[in-house]
Design a protein around this motif. Structure first.
Motif, PDB file in Angstrom:
ATOM      1  N   LEU A 290      78.769   7.989 -15.109  1.00  0.00           N
ATOM      2  CA  LEU A 290      79.841   8.990 -15.182  1.00  0.00           C
ATOM      3  C   LEU A 290      80.821   8.886 -14.016  1.00  0.00           C
ATOM      4  CD1 LEU A 290      81.156  11.640 -16.226  1.00  0.00           C
ATOM      5  CD2 LEU A 290      79.463  12.876 -14.878  1.00  0.00           C
ATOM      6  N   LEU A 291      80.301   8.633 -12.816  1.00  0.00           N
ATOM      7  CA  LEU A 291      81.170   8.660 -11.634  1.00  0.00           C
ATOM      8  C   LEU A 291      82.327   7.667 -11.774  1.00  0.00           C
ATOM      9  CD1 LEU A 291      81.787   9.823  -8.870  1.00  0.00           C
ATOM     10  CD2 LEU A 291      80.234   8.153  -7.870  1.00  0.00           C
ATOM     11  N   ASN A 292      82.031   6.469 -12.281  1.00  0.00           N
ATOM     12  CA  ASN A 292      83.094   5.481 -12.448  1.00  0.00           C
ATOM     13  C   ASN A 292      84.163   5.972 -13.415  1.00  0.00           C
ATOM     14  OD1 ASN A 292      82.243   3.630 -10.632  1.00  0.00           O
ATOM     15  ND2 ASN A 292      81.288   2.259 -12.129  1.00  0.00           N
ATOM     16  N   ASP A 293      83.720   6.632 -14.482  1.00  0.00           N
ATOM     17  CA  ASP A 293      84.711   7.119 -15.445  1.00  0.00           C
ATOM     18  C   ASP A 293      85.557   8.235 -14.832  1.00  0.00           C
ATOM     19  OD1 ASP A 293      85.543   6.679 -18.275  1.00  0.00           O
ATOM     20  OD2 ASP A 293      85.248   8.846 -18.352  1.00  0.00           O
ATOM     21  N   LEU A 295      86.293   8.483 -11.702  1.00  0.00           N
ATOM     22  CA  LEU A 295      87.221   7.829 -10.769  1.00  0.00           C
ATOM     23  C   LEU A 295      88.383   7.177 -11.515  1.00  0.00           C
ATOM     24  CD1 LEU A 295      84.693   6.195  -8.280  1.00  0.00           C
ATOM     25  CD2 LEU A 295      86.124   8.207  -7.888  1.00  0.00           C
ATOM     26  N   MET A 296      88.062   6.586 -12.687  1.00  0.00           N
ATOM     27  CA  MET A 296      89.129   5.947 -13.469  1.00  0.00           C
ATOM     28  C   MET A 296      90.113   6.979 -14.005  1.00  0.00           C
ATOM     29  SD  MET A 296      86.944   3.007 -15.366  1.00  0.00           S
ATOM     30  CE  MET A 296      88.029   2.925 -16.767  1.00  0.00           C
ATOM     31  N   GLN A 297      89.600   8.133 -14.422  1.00  0.00           N
ATOM     32  CA  GLN A 297      90.489   9.195 -14.893  1.00  0.00           C
ATOM     33  C   GLN A 297      91.360   9.714 -13.757  1.00  0.00           C
ATOM     34  OE1 GLN A 297      91.264  10.550 -17.830  1.00  0.00           O
ATOM     35  NE2 GLN A 297      90.095   8.873 -18.704  1.00  0.00           N
ATOM     36  N   ARG A 298      90.759   9.763 -12.565  1.00  0.00           N
ATOM     37  CA  ARG A 298      91.496  10.221 -11.393  1.00  0.00           C
ATOM     38  C   ARG A 298      92.646   9.249 -11.085  1.00  0.00           C
ATOM     39  NH1 ARG A 298      91.629  11.245  -6.114  1.00  0.00           N
ATOM     40  NH2 ARG A 298      91.283  13.394  -5.431  1.00  0.00           N
ATOM     41  N   MET A 299      92.331   7.946 -11.187  1.00  0.00           N
ATOM     42  CA  MET A 299      93.381   6.929 -10.968  1.00  0.00           C
ATOM     43  C   MET A 299      94.475   7.071 -12.011  1.00  0.00           C
ATOM     44  SD  MET A 299      91.221   3.472 -10.329  1.00  0.00           S
ATOM     45  CE  MET A 299      89.917   3.357  -9.128  1.00  0.00           C
ATOM     46  N   LYS A 300      94.050   7.315 -13.254  1.00  0.00           N
ATOM     47  CA  LYS A 300      95.025   7.465 -14.338  1.00  0.00           C
ATOM     48  C   LYS A 300      95.975   8.618 -14.030  1.00  0.00           C
ATOM     49  CE  LYS A 300      96.630   8.454 -18.641  1.00  0.00           C
ATOM     50  NZ  LYS A 300      97.267   9.728 -18.349  1.00  0.00           N
ATOM     51  N   MET A 301      95.421   9.737 -13.535  1.00  0.00           N
ATOM     52  CA  MET A 301      96.276  10.897 -13.259  1.00  0.00           C
ATOM     53  C   MET A 301      97.171  10.632 -12.056  1.00  0.00           C
ATOM     54  SD  MET A 301      93.988  14.130 -14.274  1.00  0.00           S
ATOM     55  CE  MET A 301      95.460  14.910 -14.839  1.00  0.00           C
ATOM     56  N   ARG A 302      96.639   9.860 -11.094  1.00  0.00           N
ATOM     57  CA  ARG A 302      97.405   9.583  -9.880  1.00  0.00           C
ATOM     58  C   ARG A 302      98.519   8.576 -10.149  1.00  0.00           C
ATOM     59  NH1 ARG A 302      93.892   6.512  -5.775  1.00  0.00           N
ATOM     60  NH2 ARG A 302      94.587   4.815  -7.118  1.00  0.00           N
ATOM     61  N   ASP A 303      98.196   7.511 -10.888  1.00  0.00           N
ATOM     62  CA  ASP A 303      99.137   6.405 -11.048  1.00  0.00           C
ATOM     63  C   ASP A 303      99.969   6.484 -12.329  1.00  0.00           C
ATOM     64  OD1 ASP A 303      97.922   5.493  -8.773  1.00  0.00           O
ATOM     65  OD2 ASP A 303      96.584   4.121  -9.837  1.00  0.00           O
ATOM     66  N   ARG A 305      99.036   5.546 -15.275  1.00  0.00           N
ATOM     67  CA  ARG A 305      98.757   4.442 -16.207  1.00  0.00           C
ATOM     68  C   ARG A 305      97.243   4.352 -16.352  1.00  0.00           C
ATOM     69  NH1 ARG A 305     100.311   0.265 -11.502  1.00  0.00           N
ATOM     70  NH2 ARG A 305      98.370   0.450 -10.373  1.00  0.00           N
ATOM     71  N   TYR A 306      96.809   3.735 -17.454  1.00  0.00           N
ATOM     72  CA  TYR A 306      95.375   3.659 -17.702  1.00  0.00           C
ATOM     73  C   TYR A 306      94.709   2.699 -16.729  1.00  0.00           C
ATOM     74  CZ  TYR A 306      95.979   6.437 -21.860  1.00  0.00           C
ATOM     75  OH  TYR A 306      96.260   7.457 -22.718  1.00  0.00           O
ATOM     76  N   ALA A 307      93.533   3.104 -16.258  1.00  0.00           N
ATOM     77  CA  ALA A 307      92.824   2.323 -15.252  1.00  0.00           C
ATOM     78  C   ALA A 307      91.856   1.347 -15.901  1.00  0.00           C
ATOM     79  CB  ALA A 307      92.068   3.268 -14.323  1.00  0.00           C
ATOM     80  N   SER A 308      91.350   0.427 -15.089  1.00  0.00           N
ATOM     81  CA  SER A 308      90.410  -0.572 -15.575  1.00  0.00           C
ATOM     82  C   SER A 308      89.102  -0.460 -14.806  1.00  0.00           C
ATOM     83  CB  SER A 308      91.011  -1.962 -15.369  1.00  0.00           C
ATOM     84  OG  SER A 308      89.988  -2.922 -15.351  1.00  0.00           O
ATOM     85  N   PRO A 309      87.965  -0.687 -15.484  1.00  0.00           N
ATOM     86  CA  PRO A 309      86.681  -0.649 -14.771  1.00  0.00           C
ATOM     87  C   PRO A 309      86.591  -1.722 -13.693  1.00  0.00           C
ATOM     88  CG  PRO A 309      86.354  -0.910 -17.155  1.00  0.00           C
ATOM     89  CD  PRO A 309      87.821  -0.960 -16.911  1.00  0.00           C
ATOM     90  N   GLN A 310      87.509  -2.702 -13.749  1.00  0.00           N
ATOM     91  CA  GLN A 310      87.462  -3.754 -12.734  1.00  0.00           C
ATOM     92  C   GLN A 310      87.881  -3.252 -11.356  1.00  0.00           C
ATOM     93  OE1 GLN A 310      89.846  -6.821 -14.582  1.00  0.00           O
ATOM     94  NE2 GLN A 310      87.995  -7.912 -15.161  1.00  0.00           N
ATOM     95  N   TYR A 311      88.436  -2.044 -11.312  1.00  0.00           N
ATOM     96  CA  TYR A 311      88.911  -1.522 -10.033  1.00  0.00           C
ATOM     97  C   TYR A 311      87.969  -0.469  -9.450  1.00  0.00           C
ATOM     98  CZ  TYR A 311      93.086  -4.145 -11.107  1.00  0.00           C
ATOM     99  OH  TYR A 311      93.938  -5.167 -11.412  1.00  0.00           O
ATOM    100  N   VAL A 312      86.797  -0.290 -10.058  1.00  0.00           N
ATOM    101  CA  VAL A 312      85.760   0.552  -9.456  1.00  0.00           C
ATOM    102  C   VAL A 312      84.517  -0.309  -9.281  1.00  0.00           C
ATOM    103  CG1 VAL A 312      86.602   2.758 -10.321  1.00  0.00           C
ATOM    104  CG2 VAL A 312      85.059   1.398 -11.723  1.00  0.00           C
ATOM    105  N   THR A 313      83.617   0.156  -8.414  1.00  0.00           N
ATOM    106  CA  THR A 313      82.466  -0.695  -8.109  1.00  0.00           C
ATOM    107  C   THR A 313      81.515  -0.782  -9.298  1.00  0.00           C
ATOM    108  OG1 THR A 313      81.318   1.214  -7.204  1.00  0.00           O
ATOM    109  CG2 THR A 313      82.490  -0.200  -5.661  1.00  0.00           C
ATOM    110  N   ILE A 314      80.839  -1.916  -9.388  1.00  0.00           N
ATOM    111  CA  ILE A 314      79.782  -2.085 -10.396  1.00  0.00           C
ATOM    112  C   ILE A 314      78.491  -1.619  -9.732  1.00  0.00           C
ATOM    113  CG2 ILE A 314      78.516  -3.764 -11.779  1.00  0.00           C
ATOM    114  CD1 ILE A 314      81.059  -5.588 -11.422  1.00  0.00           C
ATOM    115  N   ASP A 315      77.755  -0.743 -10.395  1.00  0.00           N
ATOM    116  CA  ASP A 315      76.530  -0.236  -9.770  1.00  0.00           C
ATOM    117  C   ASP A 315      75.330  -1.082 -10.197  1.00  0.00           C
ATOM    118  OD1 ASP A 315      78.004   1.910  -8.718  1.00  0.00           O
ATOM    119  OD2 ASP A 315      77.923   2.878 -10.679  1.00  0.00           O
TER     120      ASP A 315
END
Lengths: 315, 280
Positions: A290-293, A295-303, A305-315
């Motif tokens: 969940l945390l990665n998603d 973070l991606m939604q947060r990036m989407k709201m900030r930037d 544009r839609y974010a990519s999982p490649q820009y958050v860490t792989i756990d």
């Protein structure tokens, strides 16, 4: 404890009390949970909800393949979920197996996360099938290694066999070990309790026995934190508060993987237990993906544009 | 049977192997003269987002399938296209205002071209891979790999041939795709989606959206999880803006002419170079 006025500690009084609980309207609970899931959350509220959800995440790794390296990486991520953005709040806690608590504590202390809670799953998690001395030792070990929150499982076998007193006593014994030293979360494993009535009963047993939190699931059984189950548990803590004046927290764990799921949970909390439960002290979400998603939604709201999982860490 | 009421078709999107309506609930009207033809779905940016998630999820499996297997699946699609010929002919002649003969020619050409690309599946690595000469105790290979998820803005006309021209070279090497169909003639794309659904193409490998290209294209270009774009079907005046929007995540953006070229395939390939020691 005001609960002394509700039950006197004997199994007979516990059973008498549980029999006074009204049955759950199954269709009604499902319909209400589904209805609350359709709420539309707009941008400003969504941004707030995402940050709140991040601060409520119990960032979890409970795998046989957990290595010290993985636990350290998880701790680092929990303290600073997005290394490129310091405005992201830290998570609610790190949740690991008993033997990884020492690794997590040491690493968190080293990177400035002294006050980030560490939750350990104990009492023969996830099945709970062990003798009481083993469960006690399991819990004591975790606290001795630095765990500040204990996630214990109830004995579902005893519960389903109708031995509510045994379930109650086990929680009470673990609570006595935790007192003053650790928060106690009691995992009901609702996926194995079969009915909503049982979920309600188990919630009350846990609350009466001294749980600080009641938690839906281990994450190892499906279904886990479904919306109607969380609704029933939130109603239980709300009613218990009215009855005793004690606020018990709820932790939804298992199956919450997307921001949308998490926000639906927050809506449930707000509309059922009330806004005062919208704090990491009283509501947590047990999750890893969940945390990665979030973070991606947060990036989407900030930037924008839609974010990519490649820009958050792989756990 | 003159008093029979015809059952009209609901034209929907194709995302992750399923046919959902647009999340937004929108449709747009297609008319020929004054005659109502259809209400295809008007995809929103959230439909695009869902399609990207599906395409990303399917990508490793599609790229990981053997080249032979990919070729067989693409060939199977050609078999299915053949069986739908009369439906395509009807839709093309209706919406592109062509004669039946012209429509038939377009369908035949589309199927032939699809087969041509299908044949490339197990030839890409041998044709475009190289063994590089090096001065040392090593082998050095460069092998072509798919880029990942590709967004396609299909041309308005010819609706079927244009779609095939854009889609086949992307899929053949192991990319997955999100294709925004012709706005004025979307029915062929939807029928094409039905062909894909009845072939053996895994869900999510190709996703087809209908709607307004100008609305979806900027979201596609700025989407951080799309690796490359074919903007052949976008209006020329928008190309610069799309390239700029895609610059932040180094999205590879191409626009092609109408001639068939292997360039279309090569453009959506990455080159991976491997050093391998000799004698170990």
């Amino acid at each position: 404890m005001k609960t002394d006025t509700i039950i006197d500690g004997s199994e007979a009084s516990l059973k008498n009390f549980l029999h006074t609980l009204p049955g759950v309207d199954q269709v009604g609970a499902q319909a209400r949970a589904a209805m609350l899931g359709t709420r539309s959350v707009k941008n400003a509220a969504k941004a707030h909800a995402i940050d709140l959800a991040i601060s409520m995440v119990d960032l979890t790794t409970l795998e046989g393949a957990d290595t010290p390296g993985k636990v350290r990486a998880l701790c680092t991520k929990g303290l600073r979920p997005d290394p490129t953005d310091s405005s992201v709040p830290r998570v609610g806690a790190i949740c690991v197996y008993n033997d990884m608590v020492g690794v997590a504590r040491q690493h968190l202390d080293a990177i400035g996360g002294h006050d980030l809670p560490i939750a350990a799953v104990t009492t023969a998690f996830p099945s709970g099938r062990a003798s009481m001395p083993v469960k006690i030792q399991d819990t004591q070990d975790a606290i001795a290694s630095g765990a500040t929150e204990i996630d214990m499982v109830i004995d579902r076998g005893a519960f389903l066999a109708g031995r509510y007193g045994k379930v109650f006593d086990e929680i009470k014994i673990i609570k006595d070990i935790c007192v003053e030293r650790a928060h106690l979360k009691v995992i009901l494993e609702t996926g194995e309790l079969v009915t909503y009535d049982n979920v309600r009963k188990a919630s009350y047993i846990a609350m009466l026995a001294g749980a600080d939190f009641i938690k839906t699931s281990t994450g190892k059984v499906s279904p886990a934190a479904t919306a109607p189950v969380v609704l029933v548990m939130l109603e239980a803590v709300r009613d218990f508060y009215a009855m005793s004046g004690i606020k018990i927290g709820v932790k939804a764990a298992g199956g919450i993987r997307t921001t949308k799921d998490a926000i639906k949970q927050l809506v449930l909390v707000n509309e059922t237990a009330g806004p005062q439960w919208l704090t990491p002290d009283l509501f947590r979400i047990g999750a890893s993906a969940l945390l990665n998603d979030l973070l991606m939604q947060r990036m989407k709201m900030r930037d924008g544009r839609y974010a990519s999982p490649q820009y958050v860490t792989i756990d | 049977m003159t008093n029979r009421i015809e059952v009209l078709k609901t034209y929907k999107l194709y995302i992750n192997g399923q046919f959902p309506r647009s999340e937004s609930g929108r449709v747009y009207e297609i008319k020929v003269g004054k005659d109502f033809i259809a209400n295809p779905a008007q995809a929103s940016r959230k439909d695009l987002r869902d399609a990207v998630t599906a395409a990303r999820g399917a990508q490793s499996g599609w790229a990981g399938a053997t080249a032979y297997n990919r070729g067989q699946i693409l060939y199977r699609i050609a078999e299915m296209l053949e069986g739908r010929t009369s439906q395509f002919v009807e839709e093309i002649s209706l919406l592109e205002k062509t004669t039946t003969a012209q429509a038939k020619a377009q369908v035949a050409q589309s199927i032939d071209r699809w087969v041509w690309y299908a044949g490339w599946a197990d030839k890409i690595a041998t044709t475009f891979g190289v063994t590089n000469p090096v001065a040392g105790p090593y082998y050095n290979f460069t092998v072509p790999e798919p880029m990942g998820v590709v967004g396609i803005l299909a041309p308005e006309k010819p609706s079927l041939l244009g779609l095939v021209d854009c889609l086949a070279p992307v899929l053949v090497s192991g990319n997955t795709a999100i294709l925004v169909a012709s706005h004025s003639a979307p029915l062929t794309a939807i029928t094409f989606a039905e062909v894909l659904a009845t072939s053996d193409l895994p869900a999510g490998v190709c996703n087809i959206l209908t709607g307004i290209k100008d609305e979806l294209a900027p979201w596609m270009a700025s989407h951080m999880d799309i690796n490359a774009m074919d903007i052949s079907g976008a209006a020329k005046k928008n190309h610069t803006a799309l390239r700029e929007a895609g610059a932040d995540n180094l999205k590879r953006i191409f626009a092609f002419g109408e001639k068939v070229k292997t360039e279309r395939m090569i453009s959506f390939l990455e080159a991976k170079t491997i050093w391998h020691t000799v004698g170990i």
